[in-house]
Structures are given as structure tokens and as C-alpha cells.
Design an enzyme around this catalytic site. Structure first.
Site, mmCIF file in Angstrom:
data_model
loop_
_atom_site.group_PDB
_atom_site.id
_atom_site.type_symbol
_atom_site.label_atom_id
_atom_site.label_comp_id
_atom_site.label_asym_id
_atom_site.label_seq_id
_atom_site.Cartn_x
_atom_site.Cartn_y
_atom_site.Cartn_z
ATOM 1 C CE LYS A 1 -0.458 3.157 11.693
ATOM 2 N NZ LYS A 1 -0.170 2.227 12.650
ATOM 3 C CB CYS B 1 -3.235 -6.376 21.821
ATOM 4 S SG CYS B 1 -4.320 -6.075 20.145
ATOM 5 C CG HIS C 1 -6.025 -4.209 16.771
ATOM 6 N ND1 HIS C 1 -4.805 -4.162 16.976
ATOM 7 C CD2 HIS C 1 -6.120 -4.704 15.377
ATOM 8 C CE1 HIS C 1 -4.341 -4.588 15.882
ATOM 9 N NE2 HIS C 1 -4.949 -5.043 15.202
ATOM 10 C CG HIS D 1 3.963 -1.466 2.402
ATOM 11 N ND1 HIS D 1 2.827 -2.032 1.947
ATOM 12 C CD2 HIS D 1 4.321 -1.892 3.475
ATOM 13 C CE1 HIS D 1 2.490 -2.706 2.977
ATOM 14 N NE2 HIS D 1 3.190 -2.551 3.979
ATOM 15 C CB CYS E 1 -5.266 -2.669 21.343
ATOM 16 S SG CYS E 1 -4.474 -2.360 20.025
ATOM 17 C CE LYS F 1 0.728 -3.823 9.157
ATOM 18 N NZ LYS F 1 2.223 -3.876 9.150
ATOM 19 C CG HIS G 1 -0.370 -0.075 2.523
ATOM 20 N ND1 HIS G 1 0.475 0.820 2.889
ATOM 21 C CD2 HIS G 1 -0.679 -0.929 3.481
ATOM 22 C CE1 HIS G 1 0.633 0.559 4.345
ATOM 23 N NE2 HIS G 1 0.189 -0.725 4.735
ATOM 24 C CB CYS H 1 -0.911 -5.716 18.227
ATOM 25 S SG CYS H 1 -1.875 -3.886 18.315
HETATM 26 ZN ZN LIG Z 1 -3.842 -4.301 19.078
#
Ligand SMILES: [Zn+2]
Length: 510
Positions: A295, A128, A148, A23, A145, A298, A20, A131
Site C-alpha cells: 500500500k 494502537c 503497524h 494525496h 495492528c 505515509k 505524496h 493509528c
Molecule cells: Zn496501527
């Protein structure tokens, strides 16, 4: 003295998603720096690759109904083919599942373990699963988190730990003594602030009862190594494999996004110290591309696919936009409308328009044959504008201010546009007595385009090569930055008829 070599890395990208914008930006910066420094005589070696172990990969493979290796083979190949199709391929592509990499990681872990810097202990923490990491209480947002938005799970297990804390003082002294080791400076201050608190030791394993898709610890086969030794040693293993470690490793420059600052600025150098390897030379940290004020991630959906943008607007327009609209180190907002505005406004109206005007007059008045020079004061000022642009843009690239470098080049092109208006060769051409002056003016403008091609080459390589070809110059001289103004076009040299370098585009609606 030969110029210092440059070893440039992007992070190895995690294969739970396809390539994406984030990257692409990092890989683009590596490409720009490689082109820039190669033309200035430095040996450059670039490495990118894919990070292929971990829970999330095992889960994604299971979901796709394939074995983990088959899954990572597929996604890794997508990364590799994307960089090839976008002209961003590196000199080496490392995969953390490469047998050579696996063996290297095991060797380093065994060394550090033998020296007593890896120990067995018990760990309880907030984990998490999204993560794949433990969180400190203070890192959570409202107990959740931050990535998430789910509360982590408390788990306890026995694991291996790296004695990171033991290297904290040495690391702090290193970053204090080397102000350019982390750039931009704000990130170095952030790291020094982290180093004022105890950094603790680092958990580096997972029991195979919970995770099997990883590199087995060489000293306990009930465990795999977790993330950091596996991922970060990929910066060294491709050099080791090629016998280039001694020559290149001390000149390593890591390009990263700011979300992985801490692993690169704290975990990685302490690991290098424990392994008895020299530290990397520099960490170059960029910000996020944001969309809809979130942000670019992904896991959050808003994805820009590099091959799709290339297909719509061309790779050079995409490159230009990314380099022009982000100040390296800071965040920027990605917008397709802004990309189109840059393409039409800066590229089509700027370099594109100047190129077609000059080549059209060359063709119309002289059948493309470059005429002798006869410099006047105004001509010297044109040359001086390009000398200034070269000096400024070189300094800006060295300072990673790619947007400023492009501004400097644009100022010289603006000067050339004014020069066309003020010298008015299209008016002089009506008077047969002024024919020599018209030819001389166009010669100066061909030189301006020639230097422009060389200056934009690191940023817009396809455009530079096309422009060079239109000017009728041999490809190998594109990198010859010592070519003097006035020396590029021998008597009888012929330029090509004009073409549109950047056809104007309309914003493609969704
Ligand atoms: Zn997380």
C-alpha cells in the site's frame, strides 16, 4: 434551469507527512472534475486542507523540537505550496486549527450534546498508538495492528460517546434509496454490509491527561474532541465561514481513498443527521496506488513526491499517467517506467506528433495562414470521429471512467493520423493544381487539433493552453464547447510554427 452547483472536496490531509502520490491523485481528480464541469456551465467550488490535531502530530512536533502549532504551520504550508506549484490549488484551504473551524466544531458538538446524542461513559479497548485508534479484536491480524504490525495496548478510560447507533436504520434506508450516493457500486455494497451489523456508538473524546493537542469539548474542558467531529466538519466549516453553506452543502461530493470509506459512509452521515444538516450528495471512492505490491502509505516509506515527478516529466505527463493507468475505484501499480512509456507512446507519438506535423505543413505550404474549407466525405468522417470522441469522453467523465475518456480521445487522434496518411497532403503539395485541396485538408486538421485541445483540457490543462496558443486562438474561447467545426478559423487566421509539445524522454535512472 441553471445547472446544479458542484461542491467538491478532497479529504483534509494529515500533516504527519508531506504530500505524496495518494494525496496528489485525489486532488487531481477534484481538479479534472472542476475543469470539466466549469466548461459545461456548472458553478464549482473545491476545498482541500490539512488535519492538524492528534497524538501523532504532538509527538512529531516534540521530535522536531518545535511547538505543535509551529510544526503544523510548516507542514500545512508545504501542502498548500505543493498544490499551487502543481496547478492543483483549490478554491479554499481549510485547516483544523483555524479559529473559525474550531468555533464551528464546538458549536455543533454543543448542539448535539444539548439534544442528548452525546453521553459520558467508560471505554475499554485495544488501542494502537500508531493509528491513534481503538481496534476491534476481529480487525487485528494475528493479534497485531494490520498497519503497524504491533500488538495494540489494552487501555480503559472514561470518555464521551456519540449515539451513532440511533441513526443506523435511517442511514441504511438512505443508502438503499440512493444507489448513486456511494460510487463505484462495490463500495456501496461494502457499506450496506457494514450496516447489517450493529454499528455501535462512537467514542469522540480523549482526556487531556493523554492528549492536549485538540479542540476542547464545549461541555467538559477536561477533554478534547477526538478526530471525527474535528476532521469531518471541515467539509462544512469553510462554507459556513464564507456564507455558502445553504447554497453549496447539499451538492457536496466527497473524493476519498477507500481506507477512509467507513468514517465517511457511516460516522459522517450519522453525525450530519444528529446535527440536523442535510447529507452530502455523493461519496466518490478510489483505490490505492501500489508500489512493490504494498500500500502506498505515509508510514511505509515508498513515497512519490509530486513536485519531483513534475520536475522530471512535466505535470501534464504525470496527470496523464495517473488518469490513464488507474481505473477509478480500483487499485493500480505505480511505475516510473510506465509513466515514461505513456509519455513517449501516447503523448509524444500521439497528440504531440500530430500537432507538429500539421503545424509544420501549415507553415511550409501556407506560411501558417489557414485556407478555406471544401469538405469531402473523408473530411466529414474526420469531424464525426471528434464528435463521437466528445460524446464518449463526456459520458466516461460523468461515470468517473477517466481512463476510458482518454481512450476515446486517443481514438479520434488515431483517426486524424490515418486521415493524414490517406489524404497525403505532403504528396498533393507537389502538384500546384492541388494546392486548394492541401489547404482544405490542413484546415480540417487544424479543427481536429482545436477540438482535441478542448477535449484534453480537463486532463492536460497546460497542453491544451499551449496547443490553443499554437493554433493562434484567443484563450477565452478554450472553454467554448459550442464553437462549431469550421467556425474557429476566420479568413487570414495564422497558426504558429511547430514546437514539440512532449519532447521524448528517457527513464531517469535512480
Ligand atoms: Zn496501527
Amino acid at each position: 434551469m441553471p445547472a446544479e452547483p458542484l461542491y467538491l472536496t478532497t479529504p483534509i490531509f494529515y500533516v504527519n507527512a508531506e504530500p505524496h502520490l495518494g494525496h496528489t491523485y485525489t486532488t487531481l481528480i477534484a481538479d479534472v472534475l472542476a475543469r470539466f464541469w466549469r466548461a459545461r456551465g456548472r458553478r464549482v467550488f473545491r476545498v482541500t486542507g490539512t488535519d492538524e490535531h492528534g497524538d501523532k502530530i504532538a509527538q512529531a512536533a516534540a521530535k522536531a523540537g518545535v511547538a505543535p502549532k509551529e510544526f503544523v504551520d510548516r507542514i500545512s504550508a508545504t501542502f498548500r505550496s505543493t498544490w499551487e506549484a502543481t496547478g492543483l490549488a483549490c478554491d479554499a484551504f481549510v485547516r483544523t486549527t483555524d479559529p473559525h473551524h474550531v468555533a464551528f466544531v464546538q458549536r455543533i458538538l454543543a448542539d448535539i450534546h444539548a439534544r442528548g446524542d452525546i453521553y459520558f461513559g467508560s471505554y475499554r479497548g485495544l488501542y494502537c498508538f500508531g493509528c491513534e485508534r481503538f481496534y476491534q479484536e476481529r480487525e487485528l491480524v494475528d493479534g497485531r495492528c494490520p498497519d503497524h504490525q504491533v500488538p495494540p495496548t489494552e487501555i480503559a478510560e472514561e470518555n464521551y460517546f456519540f449515539r451513532m447507533q440511533a441513526y443506523q436504520e435511517r442511514l441504511r434506508e438512505h443508502f438503499e434509496a440512493h444507489p448513486d450516493a456511494i460510487v463505484p457500486e462495490g463500495y456501496r455494497r461494502e457499506v450496506l454490509a457494514l450496516l447489517r451489523e450493529p454499528i455501535g456508538d462512537l467514542c469522540i473524546s480523549r482526556p487531556k491527561s493523554r492528549l492536549t493537542w485538540g479542540i476542547t469539548l464545549p461541555f467538559d474542558e477536561r477533554y478534547v474532541t477526538y478526530v471525527w467531529f474535528d476532521a469531518l466538519l471541515s467539509y462544512v466549516s469553510p462554507l459556513e465561514e464564507r456564507g455558502l453553506r445553504a447554497e453549496l452543502w447539499p451538492h457536496a461530493h466527497h473524493l476519498i481513498a477507500k481506507d477512509i470509506l467507513k468514517p465517511h459512509a457511516i460516522y459522517w452521515p450519522t453525525m450530519l443527521m444528529a446535527a440536523g444538516l442535510p447529507l452530502y450528495r455523493r461519496l466518490l471512492v478510489h483505490g490505492y496506488w501500489q508500489m512493490d505490491a504494498g500500500k502506498m502509505s505515509k508510514s511505509l516509506g515508498n513515497i512519490v513526491r509530486p513536485l519531483e515527478v513534475k520536475a522530471r516529466y512535466g505535470m501534464d505527463a504525470f496527470r496523464y499517467y495517473l488518469l490513464r493507468d488507474m481505473a477509478f475505484g480500483q487499485d493500480a501499480e505505480f511505475s516510473e517506467a510506465a509513466l515514461v512509456a505513456r509519455l513517449n507512446g501516447d503523448l509524444a507519438n500521439g497528440l504531440g506528433n500530430l500537432t507538429s506535423r500539421v503545424l509544420a505543413m501549415q507553415q511550409r505550404y501556407f506560411q501558417g495562414v489557414v485556407q478555406p474549407r471544401a469538405p469531402e466525405e473523408r473530411d466529414d468522417l474526420l469531424r464525426a470521429a471528434f464528435v463521437t470522441a466528445r460524446g464518449e469522453s463526456d459520458e466516461h467523465v460523468k461515470g468517473l471512467a477517466f481512463h476510458r475518456a482518454l481512450e476515446s480521445i486517443a481514438r479520434a487522434l488515431d483517426h486524424a493520423d490515418r486521415y493524414v496518411v490517406e489524404t497525403a497532403p505532403f504528396t498533393l503539395a507537389k502538384d500546384p493544381a492541388k494546392r486548394a485541396r492541401v489547404g482544405a485538408i490542413l484546415h480540417e486538421l487544424c479543427e481536429a487539433l482545436r477540438v482535441a485541445a478542448q477535449l484534453v483540457e480537463p486532463f492536460l490543462p497546460e497542453t491544451a493552453a499551449r496547443l490553443w496558443g499554437l493554433l493562434g486562438l484567443p484563450g477565452e474561447r478554450l472553454q467554448d464547447l459550442d464553437l462549431a467545426w469550421g467556425a474557429a478559423f476566420a479568413p487570414g487566421h495564422t497558426t504558429a510554427p511547430p514546437v514539440a509539445l512532449f519532447p521524448r524522454v528517457e527513464l531517469v535512472p535512480e
